[in-house]
Design a protein around this motif. Structure first.
Motif, mmCIF file in Angstrom:
data_model
loop_
_atom_site.group_PDB
_atom_site.id
_atom_site.type_symbol
_atom_site.label_atom_id
_atom_site.label_comp_id
_atom_site.label_asym_id
_atom_site.label_seq_id
_atom_site.Cartn_x
_atom_site.Cartn_y
_atom_site.Cartn_z
ATOM 1 N N GLY A 121 10.493 3.776 5.259
ATOM 2 C CA GLY A 121 9.634 3.021 6.175
ATOM 3 C C GLY A 121 8.321 2.584 5.550
ATOM 4 O O GLY A 121 7.859 1.460 5.789
ATOM 5 N N PRO A 122 7.668 3.428 4.721
ATOM 6 C CA PRO A 122 6.429 2.994 4.089
ATOM 7 C C PRO A 122 6.573 1.762 3.191
ATOM 8 O O PRO A 122 5.575 1.126 2.853
ATOM 9 N N GLN A 123 7.811 1.389 2.819
ATOM 10 C CA GLN A 123 8.001 0.140 2.077
ATOM 11 C C GLN A 123 7.438 -1.040 2.872
ATOM 12 O O GLN A 123 6.900 -1.979 2.287
ATOM 13 N N LEU A 124 7.577 -0.997 4.189
ATOM 14 C CA LEU A 124 7.033 -2.076 5.020
ATOM 15 C C LEU A 124 5.511 -2.074 5.006
ATOM 16 O O LEU A 124 4.879 -3.127 5.014
ATOM 17 N N LEU A 125 4.919 -0.884 4.962
ATOM 18 C CA LEU A 125 3.456 -0.803 4.884
ATOM 19 C C LEU A 125 2.962 -1.347 3.548
ATOM 20 O O LEU A 125 1.940 -2.038 3.484
ATOM 21 N N ALA A 126 3.704 -1.047 2.486
ATOM 22 C CA ALA A 126 3.349 -1.571 1.167
ATOM 23 C C ALA A 126 3.467 -3.092 1.147
ATOM 24 O O ALA A 126 2.576 -3.789 0.659
ATOM 25 N N ALA A 127 4.573 -3.609 1.691
ATOM 26 C CA ALA A 127 4.788 -5.055 1.712
ATOM 27 C C ALA A 127 3.728 -5.771 2.547
ATOM 28 O O ALA A 127 3.332 -6.895 2.227
ATOM 29 N N ALA A 128 3.250 -5.110 3.604
ATOM 30 C CA ALA A 128 2.202 -5.691 4.454
ATOM 31 C C ALA A 128 0.819 -5.538 3.833
ATOM 32 O O ALA A 128 -0.163 -6.055 4.364
ATOM 33 N N ASN A 129 0.741 -4.814 2.716
ATOM 34 C CA ASN A 129 -0.509 -4.614 1.989
ATOM 35 C C ASN A 129 -1.574 -3.927 2.855
ATOM 36 O O ASN A 129 -2.720 -4.369 2.920
ATOM 37 N N VAL A 130 -1.168 -2.797 3.492
ATOM 38 C CA VAL A 130 -2.092 -2.108 4.402
ATOM 39 C C VAL A 130 -2.315 -0.643 4.040
ATOM 40 O O VAL A 130 -2.890 0.099 4.836
ATOM 41 N N ILE A 131 -1.889 -0.211 2.845
ATOM 42 C CA ILE A 131 -2.022 1.210 2.522
ATOM 43 C C ILE A 131 -2.932 1.487 1.329
ATOM 44 O O ILE A 131 -3.042 2.637 0.892
ATOM 45 N N SER A 132 -3.606 0.493 0.832
ATOM 46 C CA SER A 132 -4.505 0.711 -0.299
ATOM 47 C C SER A 132 -5.555 1.758 0.061
ATOM 48 O O SER A 132 -6.210 1.673 1.101
ATOM 49 N N GLY A 133 -5.664 2.777 -0.804
ATOM 50 C CA GLY A 133 -6.640 3.840 -0.592
ATOM 51 C C GLY A 133 -6.228 4.893 0.418
ATOM 52 O O GLY A 133 -6.981 5.839 0.650
ATOM 53 N N ARG A 134 -5.057 4.774 1.021
ATOM 54 C CA ARG A 134 -4.605 5.717 2.037
ATOM 55 C C ARG A 134 -3.694 6.766 1.417
ATOM 56 O O ARG A 134 -2.925 6.473 0.500
ATOM 57 N N LYS A 135 -3.733 8.008 1.941
ATOM 58 C CA LYS A 135 -2.787 9.044 1.547
ATOM 59 C C LYS A 135 -1.470 8.752 2.245
ATOM 60 O O LYS A 135 -1.424 8.662 3.476
ATOM 61 N N VAL A 136 -0.414 8.601 1.444
ATOM 62 C CA VAL A 136 0.881 8.198 1.975
ATOM 63 C C VAL A 136 1.985 9.001 1.298
ATOM 64 O O VAL A 136 1.974 9.183 0.084
ATOM 65 N N SER A 137 2.942 9.440 2.094
ATOM 66 C CA SER A 137 4.166 10.008 1.577
ATOM 67 C C SER A 137 5.283 9.013 1.859
ATOM 68 O O SER A 137 5.145 8.127 2.701
ATOM 69 N N ALA A 138 6.380 9.163 1.145
ATOM 70 C CA ALA A 138 7.565 8.325 1.333
ATOM 71 C C ALA A 138 8.690 9.003 0.570
ATOM 72 O O ALA A 138 8.455 9.981 -0.156
ATOM 73 N N TYR A 139 9.895 8.478 0.720
ATOM 74 C CA TYR A 139 10.984 9.011 -0.086
ATOM 75 C C TYR A 139 10.576 8.877 -1.555
ATOM 76 O O TYR A 139 10.007 7.855 -1.951
ATOM 77 N N PRO A 140 10.830 9.887 -2.379
ATOM 78 C CA PRO A 140 10.363 9.856 -3.771
ATOM 79 C C PRO A 140 10.735 8.593 -4.549
ATOM 80 O O PRO A 140 9.970 8.150 -5.412
#
Length: 193
Positions: free
Chosen positions: A121-140
């Motif tokens: 799911g975090p792939q969508l956050l990356a594609a939307a360019n909204v996670i810069s500087g945020r602590k994020v987990s995702a599938y390895p």
């Protein structure tokens, strides 16, 4: 506590456990959950896949259940919801090519609404360019995408979760107790034994 109105974004081959379990748990505690998929209407279905961890270098994939959508994507506006949930599976990779999906995610972020994303799911956050500087987990396997998007990737146990403000992320469905619990706290949902 009044129930929240939560939007869940899905697509074909969303991970079965990552759509069904959160959907049912959030309903069980009194929230309203609308599940949508681009190009599909309420009553239509998305196919799911079951990702399992059986000792190989990566997960295995099996066909899961069909999941019936209960809302129409074309009618979806972030203003109508209190929070967003993005399950994993293969769906996020395909959904990331749909600019309307990315705009919808950006609208939730701009409005500072709670967001939970699990596995891919975090792939969508990356594609939307909204996670810069945020602590994020995702599938390895998504680690490089998270880092390239500017996130502070958290390599945690498969059953763990990370909360950064109103953003809750987790590496896979074994983390459901952790991420759903943290997301409920972000939503202000009180659960007592």
């Amino acid at each position: 506590m009044a129930g929240k109105r939560i939007l869940m974004l899905a697509g074909d081959f969303v991970e079965d456990y990552e759509i069904m379990v959160p959907f049912q748990m959030l309903l069980m505690v009194g929230h309203k959950v609308d599940v949508v998929s681009p190009g599909k209407k309420a009553g239509e279905q998305v196919a799911t896949a079951i990702h399992d961890f059986e000792g190989h270098q990566t997960y295995t994939e099996k066909r899961g259940h069909n999941f019936t959508l209960n809302a129409t994507y074309a009618d979806t506006k972030a203003d109508d919801y209190d929070a967003l949930v993005i399950p994993g599976g293969r769906a996020p990779e395909q959904l990331s090519t749909d600019e309307s999906v990315l705009d919808l995610i950006r609208a939730f972020v701009t409005a500072d609404k709670p967001i939970a994303a699990v596995c891919h799911g975090p792939q969508l956050l990356a594609a939307a360019n909204v996670i810069s500087g945020r602590k994020v987990s995702a599938y390895p396997a998504c680690r490089a995408e998270m880092i390239l998007a500017g996130a502070d990737y958290q390599a945690i146990a498969i059953d763990g979760a990370v909360t950064d403000g109103k953003l809750v992320t987790a590496p896979a469905w074994p983390a459901h107790p952790a991420w759903i619990g943290q997301f409920l706290k972000v939503l202000g949902t009180k659960i007592e034994a």
